[in-house]
Design an enzyme around this catalytic site. Sequence first.
Site, PDB file in Angstrom:
ATOM      1  N   HIS A 365     -17.002  -3.713   3.280  1.00 39.90           N
ATOM      2  CA  HIS A 365     -15.575  -3.952   3.542  1.00 39.90           C
ATOM      3  C   HIS A 365     -15.133  -3.548   4.935  1.00 39.90           C
ATOM      4  O   HIS A 365     -13.939  -3.357   5.172  1.00 39.90           O
ATOM      5  CB  HIS A 365     -14.712  -3.180   2.539  1.00 39.90           C
ATOM      6  CG  HIS A 365     -14.839  -3.652   1.130  1.00 39.90           C
ATOM      7  ND1 HIS A 365     -13.975  -4.576   0.582  1.00 39.90           N
ATOM      8  CD2 HIS A 365     -15.718  -3.332   0.169  1.00 39.90           C
ATOM      9  CE1 HIS A 365     -14.329  -4.797  -0.678  1.00 39.90           C
ATOM     10  NE2 HIS A 365     -15.391  -4.045  -0.954  1.00 39.90           N
ATOM     11  N   LYS A 548       1.089  -2.006   5.577  1.00 35.14           N
ATOM     12  CA  LYS A 548      -0.356  -1.753   5.454  1.00 35.14           C
ATOM     13  C   LYS A 548      -0.610  -0.317   5.877  1.00 35.14           C
ATOM     14  O   LYS A 548       0.284   0.333   6.426  1.00 35.14           O
ATOM     15  CB  LYS A 548      -1.138  -2.699   6.356  1.00 35.14           C
ATOM     16  CG  LYS A 548      -0.639  -2.735   7.818  1.00 35.14           C
ATOM     17  CD  LYS A 548      -1.382  -3.751   8.671  1.00 35.14           C
ATOM     18  CE  LYS A 548      -0.893  -5.159   8.521  1.00 35.14           C
ATOM     19  NZ  LYS A 548      -1.818  -6.073   7.875  1.00 35.14           N
ATOM     20  N   ARG A 549      -1.811   0.187   5.597  1.00 34.79           N
ATOM     21  CA  ARG A 549      -2.161   1.512   6.101  1.00 34.79           C
ATOM     22  C   ARG A 549      -1.962   1.561   7.613  1.00 34.79           C
ATOM     23  O   ARG A 549      -2.115   0.558   8.302  1.00 34.79           O
ATOM     24  CB  ARG A 549      -3.630   1.839   5.780  1.00 34.79           C
ATOM     25  CG  ARG A 549      -3.880   2.291   4.359  1.00 34.79           C
ATOM     26  CD  ARG A 549      -3.159   3.573   4.006  1.00 34.79           C
ATOM     27  NE  ARG A 549      -3.829   4.735   4.550  1.00 34.79           N
ATOM     28  CZ  ARG A 549      -4.460   5.644   3.811  1.00 34.79           C
ATOM     29  NH1 ARG A 549      -4.510   5.541   2.497  1.00 34.79           N
ATOM     30  NH2 ARG A 549      -5.037   6.682   4.376  1.00 34.79           N
ATOM     31  N   LYS A 554      -5.148  -1.738  13.483  1.00 39.94           N
ATOM     32  CA  LYS A 554      -4.184  -2.693  12.913  1.00 39.94           C
ATOM     33  C   LYS A 554      -3.020  -2.934  13.879  1.00 39.94           C
ATOM     34  O   LYS A 554      -2.305  -3.916  13.747  1.00 39.94           O
ATOM     35  CB  LYS A 554      -3.673  -2.182  11.563  1.00 39.94           C
ATOM     36  CG  LYS A 554      -4.761  -2.103  10.492  1.00 39.94           C
ATOM     37  CD  LYS A 554      -4.199  -1.530   9.188  1.00 39.94           C
ATOM     38  CE  LYS A 554      -5.272  -1.262   8.135  1.00 39.94           C
ATOM     39  NZ  LYS A 554      -5.684  -2.472   7.409  1.00 39.94           N
ATOM     40  N   THR A 656      -5.613  -8.424   2.750  1.00 42.00           N
ATOM     41  CA  THR A 656      -5.209  -9.126   1.531  1.00 42.00           C
ATOM     42  C   THR A 656      -3.685  -9.207   1.462  1.00 42.00           C
ATOM     43  O   THR A 656      -3.141 -10.126   0.839  1.00 42.00           O
ATOM     44  CB  THR A 656      -5.754  -8.430   0.264  1.00 42.00           C
ATOM     45  OG1 THR A 656      -5.532  -7.027   0.387  1.00 42.00           O
ATOM     46  CG2 THR A 656      -7.232  -8.693   0.083  1.00 42.00           C
ATOM     47  N   LYS A 660      -0.927 -12.248   0.254  1.00 39.63           N
ATOM     48  CA  LYS A 660       0.227 -12.064  -0.640  1.00 39.63           C
ATOM     49  C   LYS A 660       1.497 -12.569   0.026  1.00 39.63           C
ATOM     50  O   LYS A 660       2.348 -13.210  -0.600  1.00 39.63           O
ATOM     51  CB  LYS A 660       0.389 -10.571  -0.991  1.00 39.63           C
ATOM     52  CG  LYS A 660      -0.783 -10.026  -1.805  1.00 39.63           C
ATOM     53  CD  LYS A 660      -0.848  -8.499  -1.827  1.00 39.63           C
ATOM     54  CE  LYS A 660      -2.236  -8.057  -2.305  1.00 39.63           C
ATOM     55  NZ  LYS A 660      -2.490  -6.621  -2.104  1.00 39.63           N
TER      56      LYS A 660
HETATM   57  C1  26V Z   1     -12.661   3.626   6.325  1.00 39.05           C
HETATM   58  C2  26V Z   1     -12.736   4.408   7.440  1.00 39.05           C
HETATM   59  C3  26V Z   1     -13.498   5.649   7.330  1.00 39.05           C
HETATM   60  C4  26V Z   1     -13.578   6.479   8.554  1.00 39.05           C
HETATM   61  C5  26V Z   1     -13.153   5.864   9.846  1.00 39.05           C
HETATM   62  C6  26V Z   1     -12.184   4.742   9.838  1.00 39.05           C
HETATM   63  C7  26V Z   1     -12.103   3.965   8.597  1.00 39.05           C
HETATM   64  C8  26V Z   1     -11.394   2.796   8.596  1.00 39.05           C
HETATM   65  C9  26V Z   1     -11.305   2.033   7.472  1.00 39.05           C
HETATM   66  C10 26V Z   1     -11.941   2.447   6.331  1.00 39.05           C
HETATM   67  C11 26V Z   1     -11.827   1.634   5.110  1.00 39.05           C
HETATM   68  C12 26V Z   1     -13.040   0.887   4.834  1.00 39.05           C
HETATM   69  C13 26V Z   1     -12.991   0.168   3.553  1.00 39.05           C
HETATM   70  C14 26V Z   1     -11.758  -0.647   3.347  1.00 39.05           C
HETATM   71  O1  26V Z   1     -10.802  -0.218   2.751  1.00 39.05           O
HETATM   72  N1  26V Z   1     -11.771  -1.866   3.812  1.00 39.05           N
HETATM   73  C15 26V Z   1     -10.706  -2.837   3.590  1.00 39.05           C
HETATM   74  O2  26V Z   1     -11.108  -3.628   2.480  1.00 39.05           O
HETATM   75  C16 26V Z   1     -10.174  -4.644   2.166  1.00 39.05           C
HETATM   76  C17 26V Z   1     -10.680  -5.354   0.927  1.00 39.05           C
HETATM   77  O3  26V Z   1     -11.868  -6.012   1.201  1.00 39.05           O
HETATM   78  C18 26V Z   1     -10.021  -5.598   3.347  1.00 39.05           C
HETATM   79  O4  26V Z   1      -9.057  -6.567   3.028  1.00 39.05           O
HETATM   80  C19 26V Z   1      -9.595  -4.834   4.593  1.00 39.05           C
HETATM   81  O5  26V Z   1      -9.584  -5.688   5.715  1.00 39.05           O
HETATM   82  C20 26V Z   1     -10.549  -3.667   4.843  1.00 39.05           C
HETATM   83  O6  26V Z   1     -10.077  -2.843   5.892  1.00 39.05           O
END
Ligand code: 26V
Length: 814
Positions: A365, A548-549, A554, A656, A660
């Site tokens: 992801h 969003k986060r 972003k 996502t 929406k």
């Molecule tokens: C994790 C981390 C961990 C440490 C450093 C920075 C960082 C940045 C993002 C994340 C999240 C990774 C996993 C995640 O939530 N991905 C999201 O998954 C969604 C569903 O597939 C997708 O729509 C998003 O674009 C994606 O960011």
Amino acid sequence: MDLRQGLGLRRLGRTADEFQQDLLSTLYYRRGTTVESASARDAYETLSLTVRDRLAERRARTAAAHFATNPRWVYYLSAEYLLGAQLEQNLLYSGTGELAAEAVKTLGFTLEELEGLDIEPGLGNGGLGRLAACLVDAMATRDIPAVGYGIRYDFGIFKQSISGGAQAECPDDWAFQGNPWEFPAPDDRQTVGFYGHTEPVPGSQTRKRWIPGEVVLGEPSHMLVPGYGTETVNIVRLWRARGSEASFDLSRFSAGQYAEAVQEAVRAENISKVLYPDDSTELGRELRLKQQYFLCSCSLRDIIRRFRLRNSDWSDFADKTVIQLNDTHPTIAIAELMRLLVDEYELEWDQAWSITRRTFAYTCHTLLPEALETWPVHVFERLLPRHLEIIYLINMFFLREVEERFPGDTDRLRRMSIIQEEPERRVRMAHLAVVGTEAVNGVAELHSKLLRETVLNDFADLWPAKFQNVTNGISPRRFIKIANPRLSDLITEGLGGEGWLSDLDQLAGLEALADDASFLERWRAIKRANKVDLAAGDPDSLTDVMIKRFHEYKRQQLKLLHIITLYHRIRNDPGGDWVPRTVLFAGKAAPAYHAAKDIIRLINAVGSTIAADPVVSPYLKVVFAENYNVTLAERIIPAADLSEQISLAGKEASGTGNMKLALNGALTIGTLDGANIEIRARVGADNFFLFGLDAFQAAELRYSGQYRARDNYERDGELRAAIDAIQSGAFGGVGHEVAGSLLGWDEYLTLADYRAYVDCQDHVDRVWRDQATWSRMSVLNTAHSGFFSADRTVSDYAARIWRVAPVPVPRDED
Ligand code: 26V
């Protein structure tokens, strides 16, 4: 098949009178109170149980049909689920909405009041957790035998409030008042070990005995996951950690050492205490690895238990089971299945490895290098000594395979190894996930392509057929039918039926109405009514949303520079013909992610400055909606005119929220990133506001070493004015860090995209002035969003990765 009859149960009421009878009996016998003394909470719990009973009946039929069929199962392993509020969805899926609205009146309450009491289990951070919830919904809707496994955190994602303009965090004790949707299943409890050491098994080369130093119980409960328009009700099974009876030290308690007496139990229970909110800071915390292993060990034992209900031969396991790993969080399951098969069930290594590899599939992801999980070897060694040995063996056999294909390419071996050597020895979970699975997929076309060409390029060289794309999707039931009832009714009227809710491609039929002036008029009136409900600003202003986060990639900071630019323009020309805008932000920042929190502070500071300015405030309003969650998303999305999807190209895996918002008729302003690309391809380039560098240009600019953010600042007067204003303290002195980071390294090329973005926003304003055109574009966005149904996503997984067939559940006969 009538399961109730055998049990001597009567049919649950389907008429208004019968439903009311059932409601009253639930209030009396299960809630233990009466109409006269029922509180709102009594009524809420009573209604929830009454609705749940109807789903439980379908659940029993589903379980019976699955048992009879002995099908191939999908097990979805995810550390996160953002399920959203349950009552409305379950009323819809059980078809009891109208009965319930009537019946609760006898208790003296309205349905809306009771829905207001519904809990939201916030067991996830953002997109990844909500995707898990949309996929389990769609699996049930597609009649796929499936179980979602997760962790029942006591505390979900923190509650956010804004205090003095800054984010403050509070614990989210989401089930504090109970959770009527949950079924405990104590009989299916599991035991999980940690720490300790391993011993050789006499007479065996590969088997080992692991003597754990700590043992914890995993207690499951489940929530029902009904399908829409089908009889299937699947479950999400969530594990909660508990100390065993022996973990309470009675003698210490008797000696007055109360804290010491429970310390072992507390230690055990801490495993499922809290969801890690840091999806943005690197954390090598042992407790998180403990959570991950706890989830995997409990779930795998449960999966094996279920397999053995109908099967006896291990050689059938991989044909009856597919386990989908939601990112690397549950990847330790690969080593755990090997351990169970080799050490506990005494299979040969090769057979166990063949089963394991054929059982798992992995969804990635992210592309952010800092988001790819690794664990220090010494942490692993201490916590999971046997698993580290198994990973070393897996790695040895794997590297042999690489060496055979690419003899002498030691650099490649070093790059591909599951163990990173420099600067510190670490276990690379993404490598383990690729090596131990049959299929690997990204979550949008561009993301899957970049995975193959960059992060996982060496693996794609070795196993090209393993890599696939499955573009994400969303639940149309939750994100339009429930969230936007007005628009759903109009669509149903326009299409002549509700079939679109489980066959979203039917929305294409709206294209025929995109030039019908009276239809467009009604479409517009609905958007306006939704804005009135949201009450964030003037319903006639352009409602511009970024929800969003918070993360620098972003680029909420880019939106902010646009706002400051508008502020300057309006101040400089107060009599100008400005398009009024309400800009709405919502989202959480990881508590330790200071740069993201600085951006939140600056948004609020700019918002206050504008609100206090009588010249600008009639045209521009900035709103920060606190505590973004699924429930709040369902209120904001229907009211949005413009959807901000402005990540630096190549960074957002999919997104996502973008889907929406488009589904609800918001127009997107966005970069060529993630699923934006596919949205634009479907809704049409004319109906999408595109700007900015593409992923290739962005990477080239970044890696050329030629990028100087400051050049943009010096070249562009409006940009300079915006940054100078921040630096001069125009917004209460807030924002120096944000400005400093932009003028310095500008990691996410915000200044490089500034001019293109602002010009594109000017184009948005011009189109907005022509409301007929805008509404037409809005209808076309909805009409061509059918592809983004999670039902389609699940069908893709089922056909190309899971190779499972639906198992229809027979209807109730009487
Ligand atoms: C994790 C981390 C961990 C440490 C450093 C920075 C960082 C940045 C993002 C994340 C999240 C990774 C996993 C995640 O939530 N991905 C999201 O998954 C969604 C569903 O597939 C997708 O729509 C998003 O674009 C994606 O960011």
